[in-house]
Design a protein around this motif. Structure first.
Motif, PDB file in Angstrom:
ATOM      1  N   UNK A  81      44.762  42.128  66.692  1.00 28.84           N
ATOM      2  CA  UNK A  81      45.525  41.413  67.619  1.00 28.84           C
ATOM      3  C   UNK A  81      45.101  40.494  68.841  1.00 28.84           C
ATOM      4  N   UNK A  82      43.914  41.261  69.386  1.00 31.00           N
ATOM      5  CA  UNK A  82      43.234  40.850  70.446  1.00 31.00           C
ATOM      6  C   UNK A  82      42.525  39.273  69.937  1.00 31.00           C
ATOM      7  N   UNK A  83      41.928  39.133  68.593  1.00 32.04           N
ATOM      8  CA  UNK A  83      41.570  38.088  68.059  1.00 32.04           C
ATOM      9  C   UNK A  83      42.473  37.124  67.903  1.00 32.04           C
ATOM     10  N   UNK A  84      43.657  37.396  67.381  1.00 38.83           N
ATOM     11  CA  UNK A  84      44.931  36.418  67.091  1.00 38.83           C
ATOM     12  C   UNK A  84      45.328  35.796  68.330  1.00 38.83           C
ATOM     13  N   UNK A  85      45.221  36.687  69.576  1.00 36.93           N
ATOM     14  CA  UNK A  85      45.712  36.161  70.583  1.00 36.93           C
ATOM     15  C   UNK A  85      44.767  35.375  71.401  1.00 36.93           C
ATOM     16  N   UNK A  86      43.237  35.498  70.991  1.00 32.56           N
ATOM     17  CA  UNK A  86      42.029  34.863  71.715  1.00 32.56           C
ATOM     18  C   UNK A  86      41.727  35.540  72.764  1.00 32.56           C
ATOM     19  N   UNK A  87      41.869  36.684  72.796  1.00 35.96           N
ATOM     20  CA  UNK A  87      41.280  37.826  74.045  1.00 35.96           C
ATOM     21  C   UNK A  87      40.117  38.639  73.481  1.00 35.96           C
ATOM     22  N   UNK A  88      39.002  38.454  74.210  1.00 33.29           N
ATOM     23  CA  UNK A  88      37.744  39.183  73.945  1.00 33.29           C
ATOM     24  C   UNK A  88      38.079  40.729  73.963  1.00 33.29           C
ATOM     25  N   UNK A  89      37.158  41.577  72.924  1.00 29.64           N
ATOM     26  CA  UNK A  89      37.669  42.883  72.802  1.00 29.64           C
ATOM     27  C   UNK A  89      36.322  43.698  72.626  1.00 29.64           C
ATOM     28  N   UNK A  90      36.202  44.903  73.127  1.00 26.24           N
ATOM     29  CA  UNK A  90      35.071  45.726  73.157  1.00 26.24           C
ATOM     30  C   UNK A  90      35.888  47.140  72.606  1.00 26.24           C
ATOM     31  N   UNK A  91      35.183  47.813  72.021  1.00 20.24           N
ATOM     32  CA  UNK A  91      35.357  48.994  71.490  1.00 20.24           C
ATOM     33  C   UNK A  91      34.733  50.116  71.626  1.00 20.24           C
ATOM     34  N   UNK A  92      34.798  51.221  72.229  1.00 21.58           N
ATOM     35  CA  UNK A  92      34.220  52.546  71.914  1.00 21.58           C
ATOM     36  C   UNK A  92      34.483  53.434  70.801  1.00 21.58           C
ATOM     37  N   UNK A  93      33.756  53.886  70.141  1.00 17.38           N
ATOM     38  CA  UNK A  93      34.342  54.868  69.198  1.00 17.38           C
ATOM     39  C   UNK A  93      33.412  55.990  69.090  1.00 17.38           C
ATOM     40  N   UNK A  94      33.889  57.261  69.036  1.00 16.21           N
ATOM     41  CA  UNK A  94      33.088  58.367  68.894  1.00 16.21           C
ATOM     42  C   UNK A  94      32.096  58.482  67.576  1.00 16.21           C
ATOM     43  N   UNK A  95      30.961  59.282  67.749  1.00 11.99           N
ATOM     44  CA  UNK A  95      30.076  59.400  66.801  1.00 11.99           C
ATOM     45  C   UNK A  95      30.436  59.774  65.267  1.00 11.99           C
ATOM     46  N   UNK A  96      31.536  60.641  65.363  1.00 11.89           N
ATOM     47  CA  UNK A  96      32.196  61.110  63.950  1.00 11.89           C
ATOM     48  C   UNK A  96      33.056  60.093  63.517  1.00 11.89           C
ATOM     49  N   UNK A  97      33.337  58.927  63.824  1.00 11.88           N
ATOM     50  CA  UNK A  97      34.122  57.933  63.237  1.00 11.88           C
ATOM     51  C   UNK A  97      34.034  57.411  62.108  1.00 11.88           C
ATOM     52  N   UNK A  98      34.869  57.737  61.088  1.00 13.74           N
ATOM     53  CA  UNK A  98      34.608  57.235  59.649  1.00 13.74           C
ATOM     54  C   UNK A  98      34.122  55.800  59.516  1.00 13.74           C
ATOM     55  N   UNK A  99      33.173  55.526  58.594  1.00 20.32           N
ATOM     56  CA  UNK A  99      32.638  54.234  58.457  1.00 20.32           C
ATOM     57  C   UNK A  99      33.608  53.279  58.202  1.00 20.32           C
ATOM     58  N   UNK A 100      34.711  53.307  57.513  1.00 16.97           N
ATOM     59  CA  UNK A 100      35.381  52.258  57.091  1.00 16.97           C
ATOM     60  C   UNK A 100      36.222  51.798  58.130  1.00 16.97           C
ATOM     61  N   UNK A 101      36.623  52.859  59.302  1.00 13.84           N
ATOM     62  CA  UNK A 101      37.201  52.270  60.621  1.00 13.84           C
ATOM     63  C   UNK A 101      36.241  51.538  61.353  1.00 13.84           C
ATOM     64  N   UNK A 102      35.021  51.743  61.293  1.00 15.97           N
ATOM     65  CA  UNK A 102      34.144  50.897  62.241  1.00 15.97           C
ATOM     66  C   UNK A 102      33.698  49.526  61.714  1.00 15.97           C
ATOM     67  N   UNK A 103      33.852  49.576  60.163  1.00  8.10           N
ATOM     68  CA  UNK A 103      33.453  48.240  59.588  1.00  8.10           C
ATOM     69  C   UNK A 103      34.662  47.248  59.803  1.00  8.10           C
ATOM     70  N   UNK A 104      36.035  48.116  59.664  1.00 10.18           N
ATOM     71  CA  UNK A 104      37.143  47.215  59.688  1.00 10.18           C
ATOM     72  C   UNK A 104      37.430  46.780  61.231  1.00 10.18           C
ATOM     73  N   UNK A 105      36.778  47.418  62.133  1.00  9.40           N
ATOM     74  CA  UNK A 105      36.997  46.963  63.696  1.00  9.40           C
ATOM     75  C   UNK A 105      36.048  45.980  63.928  1.00  9.40           C
ATOM     76  N   UNK A 106      34.844  46.080  63.433  1.00  3.82           N
ATOM     77  CA  UNK A 106      33.746  44.914  63.551  1.00  3.82           C
ATOM     78  C   UNK A 106      34.601  43.589  62.747  1.00  3.82           C
TER      79      UNK A 106
END
Length: 397
Positions: A81-106
């Motif tokens: 939704x940040x991209x849809x609204x034109x807002x820059x976004x940075x995300x911190x994710x823990x080391x054990x985050x499932x890869x599918x969630x990392x890939x989708x967020x990127x």
């Protein structure tokens, strides 16, 4: 609690930008209903709170960009939704985050930084950025957005007896409680969490949020080591029951939902149904309409394989036998014939003669046989027949 009018106004603000997800009656039991939040664009209920928080930012807060900390679902919702609204976004994710969630967020355009062992670690890192921080659950805006789910529930089903809600940080439960308890206080609200990270259980016991140890869990999306202060202050006085389920029960719930209703949810999304399937609250006995919130469906393929296998094992549909047998020609074939006579299907065999444990006597071979079955009764019948056969000297599971 957040007022009903505030939640209604929030719903008016975001309803055209989120999906009014289906509420279906489960084929597992006709008194169980699933609210399919896994069908939101980014795969979870988190979009409700994320969009609310983004749309309520001031101009200067939006221009600074947003930063979040999350194990995945909050991150994806904010990034999309940040991209849809034109807002820059940075995300911190823990080391054990499932890869599918990392890939989708990127994929939604966010800058992703993998750091910290837990969400709490990531929160501390995110707060140091010179950007607008949006907390995943300890925020009135987030809770208010999640509360819009309660509006939909009351629109979609009459005479609800209880709603079962997965709980990690507590934002979803606090939002649903705020709307439903002030609209129809007779509806029971039950929270459910994994025993791998029972932060709500400890908070309710201690009377305030406190840090707990977290262990790897199939319900990674709710593995929050400390519940939020704001949601806890809502939940503690208004929750009707709280349930803790095991990974084994979560896996069984994922498989049941997939089998019976052809719906794929992640471990966190199956926690509510796991509590119902195991009948872990006396409230369920008299309830005729039970809603389970399927909170998300972002599941990694490799994790899904493990969950399905654990779920099949927990429901008596998969078993691994260790068979001690005489090392004579034709004995293995005889054992396989016995298994086949019970209509069980052999999935895998390890029949190793050379590299056996030193405690295995000469003339005896230890064989591991993985079998697909239909019930625990069938497993018992297979084992009993094998024990009564001449080649078999012993069996363990």
């Amino acid at each position: 609690m957040i007022s009903v009018d505030t939640i209604k106004n929030t719903h008016d603000l975001i309803k055209n930008h989120i999906i009014k997800t289906p509420l279906i009656r489960s084929n597992y039991n006709d008194k169980v209903y699933f609210k399919l939040e896994n069908l939101q664009k980014t795969g979870s209920f988190k979009e409700r709170g994320a969009l609310t928080a983004l749309m309520k930012l001031t101009k200067s807060e939006s221009e600074a960009g947003v930063v979040v900390a999350s194990a995945g679902n909050h991150s994806q919702a904010i990034a999309y939704h940040a991209r849809r609204l034109g807002i820059t976004c940075k995300v911190y994710m823990p080391l054990n985050t499932p890869s599918v969630k990392i890939i989708n967020t990127k994929g939604y355009g966010a800058e992703v930084i993998i750091a910290g062992d837990t969400v709490i670690d990531c929160v501390e890192l995110a707060k140091k950025c010179n950007m607008t921080f949006i907390h995943p659950f300890d925020s009135n805006d987030i809770i208010c957005g999640q509360g819009t789910l309660g509006i939909e529930l009351l629109e979609q089903l009459d005479e609800i007896d209880c709603v079962v809600v997965p709980v990690g940080g507590g934002g979803l439960a606090a939002g649903i409680i705020s709307y439903i308890k002030q609209t129809n206080p007779n509806i029971k609200i039950i929270s459910a969490e994994s025993d791998s990270c029972p932060s709500m259980s400890y908070a309710l016991k201690c009377g305030n949020p406190c840090h707990v140890n977290a262990f790897p869990s199939l319900a990674d999306g709710i593995a929050v080591r400390k519940v939020g202060d704001i949601p806890f202050n809502i939940i503690k006085d208004h929750i009707d029951d709280h349930i803790v389920v095991s990974d084994k029960q979560i896996a069984q719930a994922v498989v049941t939902i997939l089998d019976k209703d052809k719906v794929l949810v992640e471990g966190s999304g199956a926690v509510a149904f796991a509590a119902v399937q195991q009948n872990l609250s006396p409230i369920f006995d008299s309830a005729q309409k039970i809603i389970c919130i399927c909170s998300g469906g972002n599941i990694d393929g490799s994790v899904l394989c493990k969950i399905i296998e654990r779920g099949l094992k927990a429901s008596g549909r998969l078993v691994r036998l260790c068979v001690m047998m005489k090392d004579n020609s034709g004995n293995l074939a005889e054992i396989l014939n016995i298994i086949g006579s019970h209509d069980a299907n052999v999935r895998n065999i390890i029949h190793e003669k050379t590299f056996q444990n030193n405690d295995t006597p000469l003339g005896i071979v230890r064989t591991y046989i993985e079998i697909e079955t239909t019930s625990f009764d069938q497993i018992d019948n297979v084992i009993e027949s094998l024990k009564n056969s001449d080649p078999v000297l012993g069996i363990t599971i």
